[in-house]
Design a protein around this motif. Structure first.
Motif, PDB file in Angstrom:
ATOM      1  N   TRP A 141     -16.689 -18.579  39.801  1.00 23.45           N
ATOM      2  CA  TRP A 141     -16.718 -17.147  39.985  1.00 23.45           C
ATOM      3  C   TRP A 141     -15.407 -16.595  39.428  1.00 23.45           C
ATOM      4  CZ3 TRP A 141     -20.452 -14.122  42.509  1.00 23.45           C
ATOM      5  CH2 TRP A 141     -21.506 -14.829  43.094  1.00 23.45           C
ATOM      6  N   GLN A 148     -17.491 -11.796  40.301  1.00 23.54           N
ATOM      7  CA  GLN A 148     -18.591 -11.830  39.337  1.00 23.54           C
ATOM      8  C   GLN A 148     -18.959 -13.243  38.911  1.00 23.54           C
ATOM      9  OE1 GLN A 148     -17.657  -9.173  36.086  1.00 23.54           O
ATOM     10  NE2 GLN A 148     -17.806  -7.401  37.413  1.00 23.54           N
ATOM     11  N   LYS A 149     -20.243 -13.382  38.589  1.00 29.53           N
ATOM     12  CA  LYS A 149     -20.751 -14.650  38.064  1.00 29.53           C
ATOM     13  C   LYS A 149     -22.093 -14.391  37.394  1.00 29.53           C
ATOM     14  CE  LYS A 149     -21.604 -19.442  39.230  1.00 29.53           C
ATOM     15  NZ  LYS A 149     -21.333 -20.487  40.206  1.00 29.53           N
ATOM     16  N   SER A 150     -22.402 -15.218  36.393  1.00 29.73           N
ATOM     17  CA  SER A 150     -23.706 -15.195  35.746  1.00 29.73           C
ATOM     18  C   SER A 150     -24.386 -16.533  36.018  1.00 29.73           C
ATOM     19  CB  SER A 150     -23.553 -14.969  34.249  1.00 29.73           C
ATOM     20  OG  SER A 150     -24.821 -14.914  33.648  1.00 29.73           O
ATOM     21  N   ARG A 205     -27.637 -19.047  35.381  1.00 31.65           N
ATOM     22  CA  ARG A 205     -28.671 -19.312  34.367  1.00 31.65           C
ATOM     23  C   ARG A 205     -29.675 -20.300  34.967  1.00 31.65           C
ATOM     24  NH1 ARG A 205     -28.882 -18.449  28.858  1.00 31.65           N
ATOM     25  NH2 ARG A 205     -26.738 -17.733  28.965  1.00 31.65           N
ATOM     26  N   TRP A 257     -26.739  -6.532  40.879  1.00 34.03           N
ATOM     27  CA  TRP A 257     -27.150  -7.636  40.014  1.00 34.03           C
ATOM     28  C   TRP A 257     -28.117  -7.161  38.960  1.00 34.03           C
ATOM     29  CZ3 TRP A 257     -29.685 -11.427  44.048  1.00 34.03           C
ATOM     30  CH2 TRP A 257     -30.699 -10.788  44.745  1.00 34.03           C
ATOM     31  N   ARG A 258     -28.206  -7.975  37.945  1.00 29.62           N
ATOM     32  CA  ARG A 258     -29.055  -7.654  36.799  1.00 29.62           C
ATOM     33  C   ARG A 258     -29.748  -8.940  36.378  1.00 29.62           C
ATOM     34  NH1 ARG A 258     -28.016  -7.447  31.037  1.00 29.62           N
ATOM     35  NH2 ARG A 258     -29.314  -5.834  30.117  1.00 29.62           N
ATOM     36  N   ASN A 259     -31.044  -8.849  36.167  1.00 25.88           N
ATOM     37  CA  ASN A 259     -31.825 -10.008  35.747  1.00 25.88           C
ATOM     38  C   ASN A 259     -32.432  -9.749  34.378  1.00 25.88           C
ATOM     39  OD1 ASN A 259     -35.136 -10.917  36.188  1.00 25.88           O
ATOM     40  ND2 ASN A 259     -33.558 -12.457  35.935  1.00 25.88           N
ATOM     41  N   ARG A 285     -31.529 -15.285  33.359  1.00 26.77           N
ATOM     42  CA  ARG A 285     -30.156 -15.047  33.783  1.00 26.77           C
ATOM     43  C   ARG A 285     -30.099 -13.983  34.875  1.00 26.77           C
ATOM     44  NH1 ARG A 285     -27.796 -12.576  29.440  1.00 26.77           N
ATOM     45  NH2 ARG A 285     -29.818 -12.545  28.444  1.00 26.77           N
ATOM     46  N   GLN A 326     -27.018 -11.804  36.518  1.00 22.82           N
ATOM     47  CA  GLN A 326     -25.604 -11.445  36.516  1.00 22.82           C
ATOM     48  C   GLN A 326     -25.298 -10.719  37.818  1.00 22.82           C
ATOM     49  OE1 GLN A 326     -26.122  -9.370  32.754  1.00 22.82           O
ATOM     50  NE2 GLN A 326     -24.478 -10.654  31.913  1.00 22.82           N
ATOM     51  N   SER A 336     -22.392  -9.002  40.549  1.00 25.22           N
ATOM     52  CA  SER A 336     -21.108  -8.340  40.734  1.00 25.22           C
ATOM     53  C   SER A 336     -21.035  -7.928  42.205  1.00 25.22           C
ATOM     54  CB  SER A 336     -21.042  -7.119  39.820  1.00 25.22           C
ATOM     55  OG  SER A 336     -19.774  -6.585  39.781  1.00 25.22           O
TER      56      SER A 336
END
Length: 100
Positions: free
Chosen positions: A26, A34-36, A38, A65-67, A71, A73, A75
């Motif tokens: 992180w 934050q981290k992504s 996979r 978050w974003r998908n 993936r 992502q 925050s």
């Protein structure tokens, strides 16, 4: 009750402890944890998000978050405290647990 914002030293200590057991670390960017992540495919990514949603509800602390396909992502920050709190690190640990 508003969570207490962690000072810089506490953030560094918490980040080091969190990253001890992570394959991918992180980071702190723009004051957020934050981290992504996979995954193999969209199904695995969405299943991860579903597992994390349960933890987020239990903590009453929700990620940004974003998908996109495989993936996710993430925050994390605590808006009420205008920074990072222990809640952010608890949710990050729950996310790590949800990957296993």
């Amino acid at each position: 009750m508003r969570p207490a914002r962690l000072d810089d030293a506490a953030v560094i200590t918490a980040l080091e402890a969190l990253n001890q057991h992570c394959a991918q670390a992180w980071t702190i960017e723009d004051g957020k944890l934050q981290k992504s992540f996979r995954f193999h495919d969209f199904r695995e990514a969405f299943a991860f998000m579903t597992r994390v949603a349960e933890s987020a509800e239990a903590l009453n602390h929700h990620p940004e978050w974003r998908n996109v396909y495989n993936r996710v992502q993430v925050s994390l920050s605590t808006h009420d405290a205008s920074g990072l709190t222990e809640l952010d690190f608890q949710l990050a640990r729950a996310m790590e647990d949800a990957t296993h």
